[in-house]
Design an enzyme around this catalytic site. Structure first.
Site, PDB file in Angstrom:
ATOM      1  N   GLY A  27       0.829  -1.200   0.000  1.00 18.29           N
ATOM      2  CA  GLY A  27       0.000   0.000   0.000  1.00 18.29           C
ATOM      3  C   GLY A  27       0.860   1.244   0.000  1.00 18.29           C
ATOM      4  N   CYS A  28       0.302   2.364   0.416  1.00 15.91           N
ATOM      5  CA  CYS A  28       1.029   3.635   0.440  1.00 15.91           C
ATOM      6  C   CYS A  28       2.355   3.467   1.176  1.00 15.91           C
ATOM      7  CB  CYS A  28       0.184   4.707   1.110  1.00 15.91           C
ATOM      8  SG  CYS A  28       1.030   6.300   1.266  1.00 15.91           S
ATOM      9  N   PHE A  29       3.456   3.804   0.522  1.00 15.20           N
ATOM     10  CA  PHE A  29       4.765   3.510   1.098  1.00 15.20           C
ATOM     11  C   PHE A  29       5.104   4.336   2.328  1.00 15.20           C
ATOM     12  CE2 PHE A  29       7.006   5.944  -2.690  1.00 15.20           C
ATOM     13  CZ  PHE A  29       6.359   7.119  -2.350  1.00 15.20           C
ATOM     14  N   TRP A  30       4.413   5.452   2.543  1.00 19.22           N
ATOM     15  CA  TRP A  30       4.668   6.226   3.763  1.00 19.22           C
ATOM     16  C   TRP A  30       4.424   5.371   5.014  1.00 19.22           C
ATOM     17  CZ3 TRP A  30       1.062  10.869   2.217  1.00 19.22           C
ATOM     18  CH2 TRP A  30       1.665  11.604   1.182  1.00 19.22           C
TER      19      TRP A  30
END
Length: 234
Positions: free
Chosen positions: A70-73
């Site tokens: 998912g969102c790498f953050w």
């Protein structure tokens, strides 16, 4: 075509993996990033001249894996807090466009998925321990998406530095897959392969403002569509 039809059509296109011939051309110059991790104070880049494995060489005794969930953050934030993790970085892997920009990845025309490089000390936490956290902190059954984030850039993936590590990763998928099946969920859609066999075989660093983003912006976006299930004990 109604706005809803346009939206659905756009989402369908973003969930379709492209071929190498269809990928954006990218660029030859790597994206510059800070010399060291904001919190762990170790280099985020390996020595690319020492070994051609897609991520470079880190100090002896360390291991590495590239994870997409998912969102790498949010993925990076999870792993920089794990004891034994030496450094982390966010970037793009599994596709064909060299040194892409974030905006290019968002078009679904690079083939890349948002990824986190995790470099760890196997004397403290081994690869299976890292993957236990990976399986428990996202939903590996959501093909080409994670929660509300839709598209090939959000697909679940494990890219290893060796085929032996890839085999171990596949065995962990089987173990967690059995847990999912018992709960009436599955199958796992996670792409599992060595980094050398994934797209053009490289992990490309994201722009510096994406690195350790949630340390810089503590109230920033997190997307963890976890199943709530636990990886089975040995």
């Amino acid at each position: 075509m109604s706005w809803l039809d346009q939206l659905l059509s756009g989402q369908t296109r973003k969930r379709q993996l492209i071929s190498a011939d269809e990928a954006l051309p990218g660029r030859t110059i790597p994206v510059p990033v800070a010399a060291e991790h904001l919190l762990l104070h170790h280099p985020m880049r390996g020595d690319a001249d020492a070994v051609d494995n897609g991520i470079g060489r880190f100090p002896d005794g360390l291991s590495a894996v590239v994870l997409a969930g998912g969102c790498f953050w949010g993925v990076e934030e999870i792993f920089w807090q794990v004891p034994g993790v030496w450094t982390t970085a966010v970037g793009y892997a599994g596709g064909y466009t060299p040194n892409p920009s974030y905006e290019e990845v968002c078009t679904a025309r690079t083939g890349h998925t948002e990824s986190a490089l995790v470099v760890f000390d196997p004397a403290v936490i081994d690869l299976e321990g890292v993957l236990k956290i990976f399986w428990e902190t996202h939903d590996p059954t959501q093909e080409m998406r994670q929660g509300n984030d839709v598209g090939t850039q959000y697909r679940s993936a494990i890219y290893t530095v060796s085929e032996a590590d890839a085999e171990l990763a596949r065995s962990t998928a089987e173990r967690f897959g059995a847990v999912l099946a018992d709960a009436g969920l599955g199958p796992i859609t996670t792409e599992i392969t060595s980094l050398a066999e994934a797209g053009d075989g490289h992990f490309y660093y994201a722009e510096d403002h994406h690195q350790q983003y949630l340390a810089k912006h503590p109230n920033g976006y997190r997307c963890h569509a976890a199943t709530g299930l636990h990886y089975p004990a040995a």
